[in-house]
Design a protein around this motif. Structure first.
Motif, PDB file in Angstrom:
ATOM      1  N   LYS A  12       0.863  -1.194  -0.100  1.00 22.80           N
ATOM      2  CA  LYS A  12       0.016  -0.184   0.053  1.00 22.80           C
ATOM      3  C   LYS A  12       0.876   1.244   0.001  1.00 22.80           C
ATOM      4  N   SER A  13       1.982   1.311   1.001  1.00 20.02           N
ATOM      5  CA  SER A  13       2.622   2.422   0.850  1.00 20.02           C
ATOM      6  C   SER A  13       3.260   2.688  -0.355  1.00 20.02           C
ATOM      7  N   GLY A  14       4.043   1.477  -1.013  1.00 22.55           N
ATOM      8  CA  GLY A  14       4.487   1.697  -2.134  1.00 22.55           C
ATOM      9  C   GLY A  14       3.892   2.206  -3.418  1.00 22.55           C
ATOM     10  N   GLU A  15       2.508   1.810  -3.257  1.00 27.22           N
ATOM     11  CA  GLU A  15       1.706   2.259  -4.351  1.00 27.22           C
ATOM     12  C   GLU A  15       1.298   3.695  -4.155  1.00 27.22           C
ATOM     13  N   ARG A  39       3.938  15.347  -0.503  1.00 26.26           N
ATOM     14  CA  ARG A  39       3.368  14.807  -1.751  1.00 26.26           C
ATOM     15  C   ARG A  39       2.220  13.959  -1.604  1.00 26.26           C
ATOM     16  N   LEU A  40       2.219  13.189  -0.637  1.00 24.47           N
ATOM     17  CA  LEU A  40       1.036  12.214  -0.316  1.00 24.47           C
ATOM     18  C   LEU A  40      -0.121  13.033   0.003  1.00 24.47           C
ATOM     19  N   ARG A  41      -0.005  14.062   1.060  1.00 25.11           N
ATOM     20  CA  ARG A  41      -1.107  14.940   1.620  1.00 25.11           C
ATOM     21  C   ARG A  41      -1.537  15.654   0.298  1.00 25.11           C
ATOM     22  N   ASP A  42      -0.352  16.442  -0.246  1.00 29.45           N
ATOM     23  CA  ASP A  42      -1.207  17.054  -1.291  1.00 29.45           C
ATOM     24  C   ASP A  42      -1.941  16.371  -2.511  1.00 29.45           C
ATOM     25  N   ALA A  43      -1.439  14.996  -2.611  1.00 27.02           N
ATOM     26  CA  ALA A  43      -2.422  14.288  -3.461  1.00 27.02           C
ATOM     27  C   ALA A  43      -3.687  13.851  -3.103  1.00 27.02           C
ATOM     28  N   LEU A  48      -4.271   8.635   4.820  1.00 24.95           N
ATOM     29  CA  LEU A  48      -3.153   9.171   5.194  1.00 24.95           C
ATOM     30  C   LEU A  48      -2.967   9.689   6.660  1.00 24.95           C
ATOM     31  N   SER A  49      -1.969   9.289   7.463  1.00 22.08           N
ATOM     32  CA  SER A  49      -1.746   9.621   8.937  1.00 22.08           C
ATOM     33  C   SER A  49      -0.212   9.944   9.091  1.00 22.08           C
ATOM     34  N   LEU A  50      -0.005  10.717  10.209  1.00 19.21           N
ATOM     35  CA  LEU A  50       1.526  10.699  10.303  1.00 19.21           C
ATOM     36  C   LEU A  50       2.049   9.396  10.552  1.00 19.21           C
ATOM     37  N   ALA A  52       2.294   7.222   8.299  1.00 20.75           N
ATOM     38  CA  ALA A  52       3.109   7.236   6.958  1.00 20.75           C
ATOM     39  C   ALA A  52       4.310   7.929   6.987  1.00 20.75           C
ATOM     40  N   LEU A  53       4.215   9.162   7.863  1.00 20.19           N
ATOM     41  CA  LEU A  53       5.713   9.962   8.057  1.00 20.19           C
ATOM     42  C   LEU A  53       6.628   8.994   8.723  1.00 20.19           C
ATOM     43  N   TRP A  54       6.238   8.629  10.105  1.00 21.37           N
ATOM     44  CA  TRP A  54       7.009   8.012  10.726  1.00 21.37           C
ATOM     45  C   TRP A  54       7.748   6.666  10.170  1.00 21.37           C
ATOM     46  N   ALA A  55       6.745   6.055   9.115  1.00 22.27           N
ATOM     47  CA  ALA A  55       7.209   4.830   8.377  1.00 22.27           C
ATOM     48  C   ALA A  55       8.396   5.067   7.372  1.00 22.27           C
ATOM     49  N   MET A  56       8.064   6.226   6.713  1.00 20.41           N
ATOM     50  CA  MET A  56       9.031   6.475   5.750  1.00 20.41           C
ATOM     51  C   MET A  56      10.422   7.070   6.286  1.00 20.41           C
ATOM     52  N   GLU A  57      10.167   7.849   7.550  1.00 15.16           N
ATOM     53  CA  GLU A  57      11.474   7.971   7.998  1.00 15.16           C
ATOM     54  C   GLU A  57      12.412   6.908   8.673  1.00 15.16           C
ATOM     55  N   GLY A  58      11.470   5.762   9.202  1.00 13.90           N
ATOM     56  CA  GLY A  58      12.039   4.537   9.409  1.00 13.90           C
ATOM     57  C   GLY A  58      12.475   3.640   8.366  1.00 13.90           C
ATOM     58  N   ALA A  59      11.915   3.917   7.147  1.00 16.51           N
ATOM     59  CA  ALA A  59      12.467   3.194   6.017  1.00 16.51           C
ATOM     60  C   ALA A  59      13.833   3.786   5.450  1.00 16.51           C
ATOM     61  N   ILE A  60      13.730   5.025   5.489  1.00 14.44           N
ATOM     62  CA  ILE A  60      14.954   5.727   5.162  1.00 14.44           C
ATOM     63  C   ILE A  60      16.239   5.671   6.018  1.00 14.44           C
TER      64      ILE A  60
END
Length: 83
Positions: A12-15, A39-43, A48-50, A52-60
């Motif tokens: 889902k995140s990847g999509e 970008r996700l928020r603007d789209a 979408l929730s925060l 997702a922000l934590w998940a992306m930071e953790g992924a990076i």
């Protein structure tokens, strides 16, 4: 490696990320979690929730999103508010 193969991210995140033009882990790392979240928020990504922000930071950073320190979360939120 695909986005959904990164720690904390799944199909889902990847999509979602691909829908906003982020197609690989290198691109996500280059943009950073805050810009990707913007970008996700603007789209108008539904659901979408925060988290997702934590998940992306953790992924990076290649850490479980639940282990991101509160101070780092505050930094990310401050950066998000700046934009």
């Amino acid at each position: 490696m695909r986005l959904e193969d990164m720690r904390n991210l799944g199909p889902k995140s990847g999509e979602w990320l691909e829908r906003v033009g982020i197609v690989d882990p290198g691109q996500l790392a280059e943009l950073g979690a805050v810009e990707a979240y913007r970008r996700l928020r603007d789209a108008g990504i539904p659901g979408l929730s925060l988290n997702a922000l934590w998940a992306m930071e953790g992924a990076i950073e290649d850490v479980d999103w639940r282990l991101i320190p509160a101070g780092r979360k505050r930094e990310l939120l401050a950066e998000l508010d700046e934009g």
